[in-house]
Enzyme design. Structure first.
Site, PDB file in Angstrom:
ATOM      1  N   GLU A  99       0.828  -1.209   0.000  1.00 47.77           N
ATOM      2  CA  GLU A  99       0.000   0.000   0.000  1.00 47.77           C
ATOM      3  C   GLU A  99       0.861   1.257   0.000  1.00 47.77           C
ATOM      4  OE1 GLU A  99      -2.953  -0.295  -0.738  1.00 47.77           O
ATOM      5  OE2 GLU A  99      -3.157  -2.445  -0.346  1.00 47.77           O
ATOM      6  N   HIS A 106       2.139   7.587  -6.396  1.00 48.47           N
ATOM      7  CA  HIS A 106       1.444   8.865  -6.455  1.00 48.47           C
ATOM      8  C   HIS A 106       2.433  10.023  -6.358  1.00 48.47           C
ATOM      9  CE1 HIS A 106      -1.850  11.697  -4.676  1.00 48.47           C
ATOM     10  NE2 HIS A 106      -1.737  11.841  -5.981  1.00 48.47           N
TER      11      HIS A 106
END
Length: 227
Positions: A99, A106
């Site tokens: 994760e 990003h």
């Protein structure tokens, strides 16, 4: 393509999905019992991985549920289930690092993630309306055939989104395993366990993409075979 053949594919996808979900659950349970050599919790792994990669402004939080872990780019949060957030197992570290890999994607403007994110508003709209449009399209096929094709176009966007998810997930897992190994959080014995856990998690996305494509082809066959 024959609708009957597509139905066979859809049934096969449902069976494979059940197998994969059970396989993922078993592996998570198995590797959750094996302590990670680094001794860190999932939350500590996520925060350290962010720090080592120079990513700031991302919060690591605990959420309810099991295997509900995800990265939310909207509010820049890494959401870890309690078993992962507090766990110090190989499974917890692997999931947390995966994760965190999305957060790094990003921050680095990873191209496939940017393309997938650009589709989110369209896919959200499509997901909320497509079933009703398809249903009405089938019911009104002989009266308003264009409606079914509109539904197919909407569903095609969700299928495209499913396939664009695959490289994003695979890359996040690759980043996770490489970082965990490089930092000594997993060793030669436990690295294959982390790889195995993330591999089975990736299978769920592959099956979902194939199922979405088969469903899309099914509706296309209905529209194409209209008499």
């Amino acid at each position: 393509m024959s609708p009957y053949f597509i139905w066979i594919i859809l049934i096969a996808v449902m069976v494979l999905s059940f197998i994969v979900q059970n396989g993922l659950q078993r592996r998570f349970d198995k590797y959750s019992k094996i302590p990670s050599p680094g001794g860190l919790s999932g939350a500590e792994v996520a925060r350290l991985m962010l720090e080592r990669n120079g990513v700031r402004g991302v919060e690591v939080i605990s959420v309810d549920g099991r295997l509900t872990d995800h990265y939310n780019p909207v509010d820049s949060t890494i959401n870890l289930s309690r078993d992962v957030y507090y766990g110090r197992s190989v499974a917890a570290c692997a999931v947390a690092a995966h994760e965190t890999g999305h957060a790094i994607q990003h921050a680095r403007s990873y191209a496939p993630l940017k393309m997938r994110s650009a589709l989110v508003p369209v896919v959200t709209f499509a997901s909320n309306t497509v079933q009703w449009v398809l249903l009405l399209g089938v019911l009104l096929l002989n009266v308003f055939p264009a409606l079914l094709w509109i539904g197919i176009a909407l569903f095609a966007m969700t299928t495209l989104f499913s396939f664009m998810t695959l490289p994003v997930e695979i890359d996040a897992s690759s980043r996770a395993v490489a970082w965990l190994s490089g930092e000594g959080i997993v060793d030669e014995r436990t690295k294959p366990m982390a790889v195995d856990a993330l591999k089975w998690a990736a299978y769920t996305y592959v099956i979902a993409a194939i199922g979405s494509l088969a469903t899309l082809l099914y509706y296309i066959s209905i529209a194409s075979n209209r008499r």
